[in-house]
Design an enzyme around this catalytic site. Structure first.
Site: not given
Ligand code: TA6
Length: 329
Positions: A81, A99, A104, A182, A286
């Site tokens: 994080r 996601q 990563r 990111h 980002e």
């Molecule tokens: O980049 C923004 C985003 O897509 C937000 O919607 C939020 O979810 C953030 O990324 C963090 O995502 P993560 O999967 O690292 O918790």
């Protein structure tokens, strides 16, 4: 020397010579392999092989410029994080994969024999990393690729990330992906931060089912949760930290979009690997390719580059005129 590890087999020793070695291979949190890059003037950066993840960028005063949560988990399969996670081959939930894709939370290797680099890197403080799909990955994303990432520090302390992704499928199949660096910037106080360069642009609002809106004319400031994908942005964006009298300038190539994210208080509390008040001290901006996914035929290669600089600035001197920053060289 303690912590000093010899570079992996085949890595050019050249860039490990010099006083405080420009490149040091060592162990980080939980014994995870990391690479420390140093420039003679004192700037430095750290990259974990886990995720090909930059977790530190310090200026020549040793001040940390990137945000990493005090609750960050340095343990697979969780992504770290903070710092600069790499979203590939999928940004966010835009697809069937997990996601932000899987790059990563995979282990990258040091690229011992990278193809010639398009532009010579003017410093010795760089490292080349490589990610290729595992058998497991091919089951969830059936494509062969080589993802080469160069992380470099310029003599002036700028942080440069260059990704080269090549389609190595032998079945003639093309593949498409979305992508983002990111980046979590460390800021003094989010309510004192402004982002310049995204005014009047269209964006997709992730808080409103990615509905499309147009940004108002002024600099972007923050007083609540933000999660926006700005489309077809300029190649330069400025993040102004008034209290720290510091401006981050992001220059990007091959990455037409830019995401701006701050979870604010509620989302902050909901994230186990994020401190309740840490939203006050970070902002994600980002460099990304989201609206139009990148498609590569076999043998084709895509390049996406981000260069970050941190320039001291003082509001009152007018030096901080963002337009000057954005129009400057
Ligand atoms: O980049 C923004 C985003 O897509 C937000 O919607 C939020 O979810 C953030 O990324 C963090 O995502 P993560 O999967 O690292 O918790």
């Amino acid at each position: 020397m303690s912590g000093e590890k010899l570079p992996p087999q085949g890595v050019a020793a050249a860039n490990t010579s010099g006083s405080a070695s420009a490149v040091e291979f060592c162990k980080g949190v939980n014994g995870l392999e990391k690479v420390v890059l140093r420039e003679p003037r004192g700037t430095s950066a750290e990259v974990y092989l886990y995720g090909g993840h930059v977790t530190s960028w310090k200026n020549d005063h040793g001040e940390e410029l990137l945000f990493v949560s005090s609750k960050a988990i340095f343990k697979p399969p969780k992504a770290i994080r903070g710092g600069i996670p790499i979203c590939f081959p999928q940004f966010g939930g835009l697809g069937s994969l997990e996601q932000h894709g899987f790059a990563r939370n995979r282990f990258w290797i040091v690229d011992t024999d990278p193809p010639p680099f398009p532009v010579p890197t003017s410093s010795r403080a760089y490292v080349d990393l490589l990610l290729k799909p595992s058998e497991e990955d091919l089951k969830i994303w059936p494509h062969s690729y080589e993802f080469r990432l160069r992380v470099a520090l310029s003599p002036g302390g700028d942080l440069m990330l260059t990704s080269r992704i090549r389609n190595t499928n032998t079945d003639g199949k093309a593949f498409s992906f979305t992508f983002a660096y990111h980046t979590y910037f460390s800021v003094s106080d989010i309510s004192e931060v402004r982002v310049e360069g995204l005014e009047t642009l269209d964006y997709l609002d992730n808080l409103q089912n990615r509905e499309r809106f147009t940004e108002q004319g002024d600099a972007i400031t923050f007083e609540s949760e933000v999660d926006k994908i700005y489309l077809s942005t300029p190649t330069k964006i400025a993040i102004l930290d008034h209290e720290k009298k510091r401006t981050f300038v992001m220059r990007k190539e091959g990455l037409p979009d830019a995401v701006v994210w701050n979870p604010w208080d509620k989302k902050a509390k909901a994230m186990a690997d994020f401190g309740d008040d840490e939203y006050k001290h970070m902002l994600c901006v980002e460099a990304a390719a989201i609206e139009k996914s990148i498609t590569l035929k076999p043998g084709e290669e895509w390049k996406g580059r981000q260069e970050l600089s941190a320039v001291p600035s003082s509001y009152c001197s007018g030096q901080l005129d963002p337009h000057k920053v954005l129009q400057g060289s």
